[in-house]
Write a protein that holds these residues in place. Structure first.
Motif, PDB file in Angstrom:
ATOM      1  N   SER A   1       0.842  -1.190   0.000  1.00  0.00           N
ATOM      2  CA  SER A   1       0.000   0.000   0.000  1.00  0.00           C
ATOM      3  C   SER A   1       0.877   1.239   0.000  1.00  0.00           C
ATOM      4  O   SER A   1       1.800   1.323   0.812  1.00  0.00           O
ATOM      5  N   PRO A   2       0.609   2.205  -0.853  1.00  0.00           N
ATOM      6  CA  PRO A   2       1.421   3.425  -0.838  1.00  0.00           C
ATOM      7  C   PRO A   2       1.067   4.354   0.320  1.00  0.00           C
ATOM      8  O   PRO A   2       1.761   5.322   0.549  1.00  0.00           O
ATOM      9  N   ASP A   3       0.004   4.061   1.080  1.00  0.00           N
ATOM     10  CA  ASP A   3      -0.457   4.973   2.114  1.00  0.00           C
ATOM     11  C   ASP A   3       0.111   4.691   3.502  1.00  0.00           C
ATOM     12  O   ASP A   3      -0.081   5.484   4.411  1.00  0.00           O
ATOM     13  N   LEU A   4       0.760   3.559   3.684  1.00  0.00           N
ATOM     14  CA  LEU A   4       1.302   3.257   4.999  1.00  0.00           C
ATOM     15  C   LEU A   4       2.500   4.152   5.291  1.00  0.00           C
ATOM     16  O   LEU A   4       3.377   4.323   4.452  1.00  0.00           O
ATOM     17  N   VAL A   5       2.552   4.694   6.511  1.00  0.00           N
ATOM     18  CA  VAL A   5       3.744   5.437   6.898  1.00  0.00           C
ATOM     19  C   VAL A   5       4.844   4.417   7.149  1.00  0.00           C
ATOM     20  O   VAL A   5       4.582   3.236   7.385  1.00  0.00           O
ATOM     21  N   GLU A   6       6.070   4.854   7.107  1.00  0.00           N
ATOM     22  CA  GLU A   6       7.210   3.939   7.170  1.00  0.00           C
ATOM     23  C   GLU A   6       7.159   3.019   8.395  1.00  0.00           C
ATOM     24  O   GLU A   6       7.376   1.815   8.275  1.00  0.00           O
ATOM     25  N   ALA A   7       6.859   3.554   9.578  1.00  0.00           N
ATOM     26  CA  ALA A   7       6.820   2.721  10.783  1.00  0.00           C
ATOM     27  C   ALA A   7       5.709   1.675  10.691  1.00  0.00           C
ATOM     28  O   ALA A   7       5.906   0.519  11.080  1.00  0.00           O
ATOM     29  N   ASP A   8       4.540   2.081  10.197  1.00  0.00           N
ATOM     30  CA  ASP A   8       3.444   1.123  10.030  1.00  0.00           C
ATOM     31  C   ASP A   8       3.834   0.037   9.047  1.00  0.00           C
ATOM     32  O   ASP A   8       3.542  -1.139   9.244  1.00  0.00           O
ATOM     33  N   TYR A   9       4.493   0.431   7.971  1.00  0.00           N
ATOM     34  CA  TYR A   9       4.916  -0.528   6.954  1.00  0.00           C
ATOM     35  C   TYR A   9       5.878  -1.553   7.566  1.00  0.00           C
ATOM     36  O   TYR A   9       5.720  -2.750   7.377  1.00  0.00           O
ATOM     37  N   ARG A  10       6.888  -1.063   8.315  1.00  0.00           N
ATOM     38  CA  ARG A  10       7.865  -1.974   8.936  1.00  0.00           C
ATOM     39  C   ARG A  10       7.179  -2.931   9.888  1.00  0.00           C
ATOM     40  O   ARG A  10       7.449  -4.130   9.891  1.00  0.00           O
ATOM     41  N   ASP A  11       6.261  -2.419  10.734  1.00  0.00           N
ATOM     42  CA  ASP A  11       5.554  -3.271  11.699  1.00  0.00           C
ATOM     43  C   ASP A  11       4.712  -4.326  10.988  1.00  0.00           C
ATOM     44  O   ASP A  11       4.729  -5.495  11.352  1.00  0.00           O
ATOM     45  N   ALA A  12       3.956  -3.910   9.982  1.00  0.00           N
ATOM     46  CA  ALA A  12       3.084  -4.850   9.271  1.00  0.00           C
ATOM     47  C   ALA A  12       3.906  -5.868   8.490  1.00  0.00           C
ATOM     48  O   ALA A  12       3.582  -7.061   8.480  1.00  0.00           O
ATOM     49  N   ALA A  13       4.980  -5.421   7.862  1.00  0.00           N
ATOM     50  CA  ALA A  13       5.808  -6.322   7.058  1.00  0.00           C
ATOM     51  C   ALA A  13       6.495  -7.370   7.930  1.00  0.00           C
ATOM     52  O   ALA A  13       6.742  -8.487   7.482  1.00  0.00           O
ATOM     53  N   ALA A  14       6.787  -7.027   9.185  1.00  0.00           N
ATOM     54  CA  ALA A  14       7.456  -7.961  10.092  1.00  0.00           C
ATOM     55  C   ALA A  14       6.485  -8.941  10.746  1.00  0.00           C
ATOM     56  O   ALA A  14       6.905  -9.939  11.316  1.00  0.00           O
ATOM     57  N   SER A  15       5.204  -8.669  10.661  1.00  0.00           N
ATOM     58  CA  SER A  15       4.202  -9.518  11.319  1.00  0.00           C
ATOM     59  C   SER A  15       3.841 -10.714  10.450  1.00  0.00           C
ATOM     60  O   SER A  15       3.616 -10.564   9.248  1.00  0.00           O
ATOM     61  N   PRO A  16       3.744 -11.900  11.060  1.00  0.00           N
ATOM     62  CA  PRO A  16       3.308 -13.069  10.282  1.00  0.00           C
ATOM     63  C   PRO A  16       1.815 -13.020   9.928  1.00  0.00           C
ATOM     64  O   PRO A  16       1.353 -13.772   9.088  1.00  0.00           O
ATOM     65  N   ARG A  17       1.065 -12.115  10.549  1.00  0.00           N
ATOM     66  CA  ARG A  17      -0.375 -12.014  10.299  1.00  0.00           C
ATOM     67  C   ARG A  17      -0.692 -11.285   8.998  1.00  0.00           C
ATOM     68  O   ARG A  17      -1.786 -11.409   8.478  1.00  0.00           O
ATOM     69  N   TYR A  18       0.235 -10.471   8.505  1.00  0.00           N
ATOM     70  CA  TYR A  18      -0.041  -9.635   7.348  1.00  0.00           C
ATOM     71  C   TYR A  18       0.940  -9.935   6.231  1.00  0.00           C
ATOM     72  O   TYR A  18       2.064 -10.360   6.464  1.00  0.00           O
ATOM     73  N   HIS A  19       0.503  -9.672   5.034  1.00  0.00           N
ATOM     74  CA  HIS A  19       1.397  -9.776   3.884  1.00  0.00           C
ATOM     75  C   HIS A  19       1.415  -8.394   3.233  1.00  0.00           C
ATOM     76  O   HIS A  19       0.411  -7.971   2.652  1.00  0.00           O
ATOM     77  N   VAL A  20       2.512  -7.712   3.380  1.00  0.00           N
ATOM     78  CA  VAL A  20       2.640  -6.352   2.881  1.00  0.00           C
ATOM     79  C   VAL A  20       3.753  -6.326   1.840  1.00  0.00           C
ATOM     80  O   VAL A  20       4.838  -6.855   2.069  1.00  0.00           O
ATOM     81  N   ALA A  21       3.456  -5.767   0.709  1.00  0.00           N
ATOM     82  CA  ALA A  21       4.451  -5.659  -0.350  1.00  0.00           C
ATOM     83  C   ALA A  21       4.547  -4.200  -0.790  1.00  0.00           C
ATOM     84  O   ALA A  21       3.529  -3.511  -0.874  1.00  0.00           O
ATOM     85  N   PRO A  22       5.757  -3.725  -1.065  1.00  0.00           N
ATOM     86  CA  PRO A  22       5.904  -2.339  -1.512  1.00  0.00           C
ATOM     87  C   PRO A  22       5.293  -2.145  -2.900  1.00  0.00           C
ATOM     88  O   PRO A  22       5.287  -3.053  -3.724  1.00  0.00           O
ATOM     89  N   MET A  23       4.760  -0.962  -3.124  1.00  0.00           N
ATOM     90  CA  MET A  23       4.157  -0.613  -4.412  1.00  0.00           C
ATOM     91  C   MET A  23       4.807   0.666  -4.915  1.00  0.00           C
ATOM     92  O   MET A  23       4.870   1.654  -4.187  1.00  0.00           O
ATOM     93  N   PRO A  24       5.275   0.659  -6.160  1.00  0.00           N
ATOM     94  CA  PRO A  24       5.791   1.911  -6.717  1.00  0.00           C
ATOM     95  C   PRO A  24       4.655   2.933  -6.778  1.00  0.00           C
ATOM     96  O   PRO A  24       3.521   2.579  -7.100  1.00  0.00           O
ATOM     97  N   HIS A  25       4.956   4.175  -6.436  1.00  0.00           N
ATOM     98  CA  HIS A  25       3.918   5.205  -6.435  1.00  0.00           C
ATOM     99  C   HIS A  25       4.529   6.582  -6.632  1.00  0.00           C
ATOM    100  O   HIS A  25       5.736   6.752  -6.523  1.00  0.00           O
ATOM    101  N   ILE A  26       3.649   7.530  -6.936  1.00  0.00           N
ATOM    102  CA  ILE A  26       4.060   8.924  -7.043  1.00  0.00           C
ATOM    103  C   ILE A  26       3.118   9.756  -6.184  1.00  0.00           C
ATOM    104  O   ILE A  26       1.946   9.424  -6.019  1.00  0.00           O
TER     105      ILE A  26
END
Length: 183
Positions: A1-26
């Motif tokens: 999601s391009p809307d996650l702030v960096e800390a939220d992204y790191r937390d979600a990406a590290a959790s086994p409950r979520y699958h978060v993938a970076p998306m190119p955005h402008i």
């Protein structure tokens, strides 16, 4: 999601409950807080196929949203699109009202292609129906406060102070009370 702030992204990406993938955005010109992601590319499609979701939730009818709904249809996955904003009503404020009709056609096509369209109000459902989105695809998810659970009669300063910490800290966090938002 391009809307996650960096800390939220790191937390979600590290959790086994979520699958978060970076998306190119402008960032949108003049509104840097709004980000527009590119359509799903081969890399993101591969991640989606590996993850094998049962449902894909799409929150915006942008390029990524369109491609995610298309991917879901091609993959036999249910697409749930939530309707948040009547974009077509904003155009008059930007002095491009003549684009409202083509935008409504695009929005109708997008939301009609979704398996389920979650609407926050009956008025929003009516707006989509007026554009041609079939009501049988719509589901209602009201937003706001549940007045049964959160009644002013249930207000408790003790609960707010002991459990929520409201009214116990100053804006600087010193704990001295204070007023305003914190007290």
């Amino acid at each position: 999601s391009p809307d996650l702030v960096e800390a939220d992204y790191r937390d979600a990406a590290a959790s086994p409950r979520y699958h978060v993938a970076p998306m190119p955005h402008i960032a949108m010109p003049g509104r840097g807080e709004y980000k527009m992601a590119a359509p799903l590319q081969m890399r993101q499609r591969a991640v989606m196929e590996t993850f094998a979701p049962h449902v894909v939730h799409v929150a915006a009818p942008d390029m990524m949203g369109h491609s995610a709904v298309r991917w879901a249809a091609e993959s036999g996955v249910c697409s749930v699109c939530s309707y948040h904003t009547a974009y077509d009503t904003y155009l008059q404020y930007y002095h491009v009202g003549m684009l409202a009709s083509p935008l409504r056609q695009m929005l109708a096509s997008f939301y009609t292609s979704c398996d389920v369209v979650a609407t926050p109000s009956f008025a929003a459902a009516d707006h989509l129906a007026e554009m041609g989105v079939p009501r049988e695809r719509m589901g209602f998810f009201p937003r706001g406060i549940n007045l049964t659970l959160y009644s002013p009669a249930m207000r408790s300063r003790k609960f707010r102070a002991e459990i929520m910490g409201v009214g116990t800290r100053s804006r600087d966090g010193s704990g001295s009370g204070g007023g305003g938002v914190w007290g």
